[in-house]
Motif scaffolding. Structure first.
Motif, mmCIF file in Angstrom:
data_model
loop_
_atom_site.group_PDB
_atom_site.id
_atom_site.type_symbol
_atom_site.label_atom_id
_atom_site.label_comp_id
_atom_site.label_asym_id
_atom_site.label_seq_id
_atom_site.Cartn_x
_atom_site.Cartn_y
_atom_site.Cartn_z
ATOM 1 N N ALA A 1 -7.328 2.795 -0.823
ATOM 2 C CA ALA A 1 -5.909 2.387 -0.687
ATOM 3 C C ALA A 1 -5.299 2.397 -2.268
ATOM 4 C CB ALA A 1 -5.671 0.960 0.153
ATOM 5 N N GLY A 2 -3.928 3.034 -2.413
ATOM 6 C CA GLY A 2 -3.379 2.662 -3.620
ATOM 7 C C GLY A 2 -2.182 1.781 -3.498
ATOM 8 N N ARG B 1 0.568 5.562 -6.895
ATOM 9 C CA ARG B 1 1.416 6.091 -5.975
ATOM 10 C C ARG B 1 0.879 7.226 -5.035
ATOM 11 N NH1 ARG B 1 6.749 5.402 -7.716
ATOM 12 N NH2 ARG B 1 6.819 3.362 -8.958
ATOM 13 N N SER B 2 -0.206 7.914 -5.277
ATOM 14 C CA SER B 2 -0.818 9.049 -4.507
ATOM 15 C C SER B 2 -2.486 8.926 -4.776
ATOM 16 C CB SER B 2 -0.350 10.180 -5.101
ATOM 17 O OG SER B 2 -0.131 10.537 -6.199
ATOM 18 N N LEU B 3 -3.203 9.446 -3.788
ATOM 19 C CA LEU B 3 -4.407 9.631 -3.624
ATOM 20 C C LEU B 3 -5.184 10.844 -3.274
ATOM 21 C CD1 LEU B 3 -5.328 6.187 -2.295
ATOM 22 C CD2 LEU B 3 -5.851 6.692 -4.500
ATOM 23 N N ALA B 4 -6.311 11.431 -3.942
ATOM 24 C CA ALA B 4 -6.696 12.503 -3.168
ATOM 25 C C ALA B 4 -8.184 12.223 -3.348
ATOM 26 C CB ALA B 4 -6.278 13.939 -3.702
ATOM 27 N N VAL B 5 -9.142 12.828 -2.325
ATOM 28 C CA VAL B 5 -10.451 12.936 -2.393
ATOM 29 C C VAL B 5 -10.947 14.296 -2.082
ATOM 30 C CG1 VAL B 5 -12.494 11.727 -1.149
ATOM 31 C CG2 VAL B 5 -10.504 10.549 -1.336
ATOM 32 N N VAL C 1 1.027 -1.249 -0.209
ATOM 33 C CA VAL C 1 -0.186 0.130 0.052
ATOM 34 C C VAL C 1 0.991 1.258 0.039
ATOM 35 C CG1 VAL C 1 -1.848 1.213 1.304
ATOM 36 C CG2 VAL C 1 -1.661 -1.043 1.111
ATOM 37 N N ARG C 2 0.624 1.966 -1.027
ATOM 38 C CA ARG C 2 1.725 3.140 -1.037
ATOM 39 C C ARG C 2 1.101 4.557 -0.933
ATOM 40 N NH1 ARG C 2 4.170 1.634 -6.090
ATOM 41 N NH2 ARG C 2 5.915 0.121 -5.795
ATOM 42 N N ALA C 3 -0.340 4.531 -0.766
ATOM 43 C CA ALA C 3 -1.204 5.695 -0.499
ATOM 44 C C ALA C 3 -2.650 5.420 0.373
ATOM 45 C CB ALA C 3 -1.539 6.559 -1.818
ATOM 46 N N LEU C 4 -2.728 6.322 1.069
ATOM 47 C CA LEU C 4 -4.218 6.075 1.552
ATOM 48 C C LEU C 4 -5.029 7.493 1.635
ATOM 49 C CD1 LEU C 4 -3.247 3.978 4.876
ATOM 50 C CD2 LEU C 4 -4.822 3.435 3.012
#
Length: 219
Positions: A93-94, A121-125, A78-81
């Motif tokens: 989860a990325g 690699r990344s996440l945004a909500v 898991v690289r991103a949450l």
């Protein structure tokens, strides 16, 4: 310790926590591999999620205790949450194999539809709900239906690898992307991007944050 013996032992890494706003740090937990992402529940600051190379861990007591929270997570790296600020029970989860979604505070996970590139690699909500962005090696994927479908969102960005994403908590339309060639900014929820790297000299940007009280502060 012999090299053979050291290879046979599990790798234990310690997460540090500071209840004194960074003035003093103390060990919070020991994980079997490195922590790659952290996300704090905006409705309950004692509830924190950690993404590691071997899955997700969760705490509901500010880090005093941690428990595995990876049921259904078929790709453990898991690289991103990211937590949905409007519905904090929803997490994304990325991973190296796309995006996974939980609707029950990480008690269980399901894969979303495929994104532009599986190596997320990344996440945004969006702070107001409405969209989710996933940063990959080939740019940004955007979803407006909670991950049921994704579309490329690279206008002005190209196929740059996106290492970090940060949404403005006070302006749901504004989001920043950190890439291998600096920072890009969107003012329409990720539909289009413009370069925002004056002074950076084209440096790679791996982490971004927007000041919650002063959105003009981006670090």
């Amino acid at each position: 310790m012999s090299r053979a013996l050291s290879r046979s032992l599990p790798l234990l890494l310690v997460l540090l926590a500071s209840p004194a706003r960074g003035q003093v740090w103390a060990p919070s937990a020991t994980f079997p591999d490195r922590v790659q992402a952290l996300s704090v529940d905006p409705s309950d600051p004692a509830r924190i999620y950690a993404g590691t190379k071997v899955g997700v861990y969760a705490t509901s007591d500010g880090g005093a205790t941690w428990n595995p929270a990876s049921s259904g997570l078929t790709q453990p790296d898991v690289r991103a949450l990211a937590i949905d600020p409007v519905a904090p029970s929803v997490l994304y989860a990325g991973t190296k194999n796309g995006v996974f979604k939980s609707v029950d505070r990480a008690a269980s996970w399901m894969p979303t539809a495929p994104v532009l590139d599986p190596d997320v690699r990344s996440l945004a909500v969006s702070p107001a709900g409405g969209w989710v962005l996933a940063g990959t090696k080939k740019g940004v994927s955007r979803s407006t239906d909670g991950g049921a479908s994704w579309v490329p969102a690279n206008a002005g960005l190209g196929n740059l690898e996106v290492r970090s994403l940060a949404a403005d908590p006070n302006n749901p339309a504004t989001v920043y992307a950190g890439t291998k060639q600096g920072v890009f900014k969107s003012v329409d929820g990720g539909l289009s991007w413009t370069a925002a790297s004056s002074g950076l000299g084209g440096r790679e940007v791996r982490a971004l944050a927007v000041g919650p009280l002063d959105p003009s502060l981006v670090v």
